[in-house]
Design an enzyme around this catalytic site. Structure first.
Site, short mmCIF file in Angstrom:
data_model
loop_
_atom_site.label_atom_id
_atom_site.label_comp_id
_atom_site.label_asym_id
_atom_site.label_seq_id
_atom_site.Cartn_x
_atom_site.Cartn_y
_atom_site.Cartn_z
CG PHE A 90 10.69 -18.86 -27.18
CD1 PHE A 90 10.93 -19.00 -25.83
CD2 PHE A 90 11.68 -18.33 -27.99
CE1 PHE A 90 12.15 -18.62 -25.28
CE2 PHE A 90 12.90 -17.95 -27.45
CZ PHE A 90 13.14 -18.09 -26.09
CG ASP A 91 5.33 -22.75 -25.42
OD1 ASP A 91 5.95 -21.73 -25.13
OD2 ASP A 91 4.62 -23.38 -24.61
CE LYS A 92 3.37 -19.16 -22.18
NZ LYS A 92 4.34 -20.21 -21.93
CB THR A 136 8.03 -17.72 -23.74
OG1 THR A 136 6.94 -18.64 -23.72
CG2 THR A 136 9.21 -18.34 -23.03
#
Length: 515
Positions: A389-391, A394
């Site tokens: 996940f990028d952040k 999320t």
């Protein structure tokens, strides 16, 4: 020519499985003016692109109803069509069938089973005839053969059971379809159905709002249509669309979306789309389009069913014909066995299982803010072992808790601090405010909002209030500039409810008080 084309959706309650989707297509595609037909089996929806000058919506519905498919035009957003009870012929058939059980007490009552067959048979017969005319072999023909076979054996009780159970199964499928449609409608219901015109204060239906209309959105209201902020400043909760836990500050020229919540402040929004073209509305359309795209498994099952159903009919016929050709002394058990094979091998559950599962998965994902292009991608996800996940936002629930509270001056106790904070924040609608109030109560500090005077909210910064003559600022470091001081008297650390607890500092809270 293009302006004459219209996209219409029909609810087809008589379509019980994918084999009848082929029947729908064979009925509609030859009609003049029909350009495209899309069938979504789980929701029993047929979407037709047609030329309104050549064929009307009522003519399309009439063509489907000629095959007893119970079609009706589906209005936008309409879901209040649940069949809470089976239709009258089904209930009458079931009642007579139940009374026929009393034949063991009074033998003539057994003839009531014949009445059950007479009442329920026409519906099956007419739909089977429509399938034969369209050269489509489906469940209606299998049931017709089974009923005719048992009636020929003068076993009217079994014929009545077949018709009644088939009708009840269709009703149960309709109920399940309604639940699927309710799940779909929850997407569109994210956006409010009313909007407030900024100039007049009039409440109007969102479908009547034109592009470039200025709408008023107060604190706590949902934004009715996509648009651009032309006046005011506020914080907007967008987690239902983006998954972001923290509200996003919106000011002049900021883009806002329908269905998101104005947490605080007042803004005027200039619409840039119609209600049918908002992000939420497009999400609903994308889910329906994705549902109409068959996955690899669904395509395999549909192709398998093309050969499976004829094979079942052939095997059943062989079980009946071969013993007759061999002049078996007692042929009746073989005929019963043929009927059992015909019914027990019905492929409806097999054919319907995959599209229903995929539709529910696509809808659930869309409600959570995740759009998938079709069933193939869901099947691909089943083989994924690791996800990055990028952040952190999320994978949060969008709820906060206070994990640490520290006072950096000696003349303020922790109890006084929590009393000030919880009392002022109890007047705020910010998501962090609830966490602060809850933290105070967990430390036996009850907020007293009536003691707060001159409460003010500063979007993107924090809040202000006066308690016992003290001016108290609560917020991020930007509110220090507003207070005219850089020193803060306490720090609070927040944690969002995340799957991975490390790196969970979301924001910092600073409090300043002055006499």
């Amino acid at each position: 020519m293009v302006e004459n084309m219209k996209r219409s959706s029909f609810e087809v309650l008589g379509m019980c499985c994918a084999t009848e989707a082929a029947l729908v297509e064979r009925i509609l595609k030859p009609l003049q003016g029909i350009k495209d037909v899309s069938v979504i089996v789980p929701t029993r929806t047929v979407t037709v692109v047609h030329d309104v000058l050549l064929i009307s919506e009522s003519q399309i519905a009439d063509a489907l109803n000629a095959a007893r498919l119970e079609a009706s035009l589906r209005l936008q957003g309409e879901t209040d069509n649940e069949k809470k009870w089976p239709d009258l012929p089904t209930m009458a058939s079931g009642l007579l069938l139940a009374l026929s059980f009393l034949k063991y007490i009074y033998n003539p009552l057994g003839w009531l089973a014949l009445g059950s067959v007479v009442i329920g048979f026409p519906k099956v017969l007419l739909r089977a005839i429509a399938s034969i005319r369209a050269l489509t072999l489906n469940i209606n023909i299998l049931v017709l053969l089974a009923v005719c076979g048992t009636a020929a054996l003068q076993d009217f009780w079994e014929a009545g059971v077949i018709i009644f159970l088939f009708s009840i199964a269709q009703w149960l499928e309709t109920r399940a379809t309604h639940k699927a449609m309710v799940a779909m409608s929850s997407l569109t219901s994210m956006a409010p159905q009313k909007a407030v015109i900024a100039e007049t204060g009039e409440h109007v239906d969102v479908n009547d709002v034109k592009i470039n209309t200025i709408l008023a959105v107060k604190a706590g209201d949902a934004i009715p249509l996509d648009g651009i902020v032309v006046e005011g400043k506020c914080e907007v909760d967008e987690k239902m669309l983006t998954g972001e836990s923290l509200p996003v500050t919106k000011e002049l020229d900021s883009v806002v979306w329908a269905g998101t919540i104005n947490v605080n402040g007042y803004v005027s929004v200039k619409t840039n789309v119609l209600a049918k073209d908002t992000v939420v509305a497009r999400m609903s359309k994308l889910v329906e389009e994705a549902s109409s795209r068959k996955s690899r498994t669904q395509r395999f099952i549909d192709n398998f069913a093309k050969y499976y159903i004829p094979a079942v009919v052939l095997i059943s016929a062989s079980i009946a014909v071969v013993p007759a050709a061999l002049e078996v002394p007692d042929i009746k058990p073989w005929l019963h066995l043929a009927i059992v094979v015909l019914l027990s091998a019905c492929p409806c559950a097999l054919i319907l299982s995959t599209p229903v599962a995929i539709f529910c998965a696509l809808t659930k994902a869309a409600i959570s803010g995740l759009l998938l292009k079709g069933g193939d991608y869901i099947e691909t996800l089943s083989g994924i072992k690791t996800v990055a996940f990028d952040k952190t936002g999320t994978i949060t629930r969008g709820e906060f808790t206070v994990t640490d509270c520290s006072v950096v001056v000696d003349n303020i106790s922790i109890e006084t601090l929590l009393y000030w904070v919880s009392s002022i924040e109890s007047k705020s609608s910010h998501p962090m405010a609830a966490a602060l109030v809850e933290y105070g109560m967990s430390n036996s500090i009850q907020p007293i909002p009536e003691n707060v005077e001159s409460f003010q909210n500063f979007p993107g910064e924090g809040v202000f209030g006066t308690i016992d003559g003290k001016d108290i600022y609560i917020g991020n470091r930007r509110i220090g500039a507003r207070a005219g001081r850089e020193k803060v008297d306490c720090h609070m650390q927040f944690q969002s409810h995340e799957i991975l607890p490390q790196n969970n500092i979301v924001d910092q809270l600073g409090l300043e008080s002055s006499a």
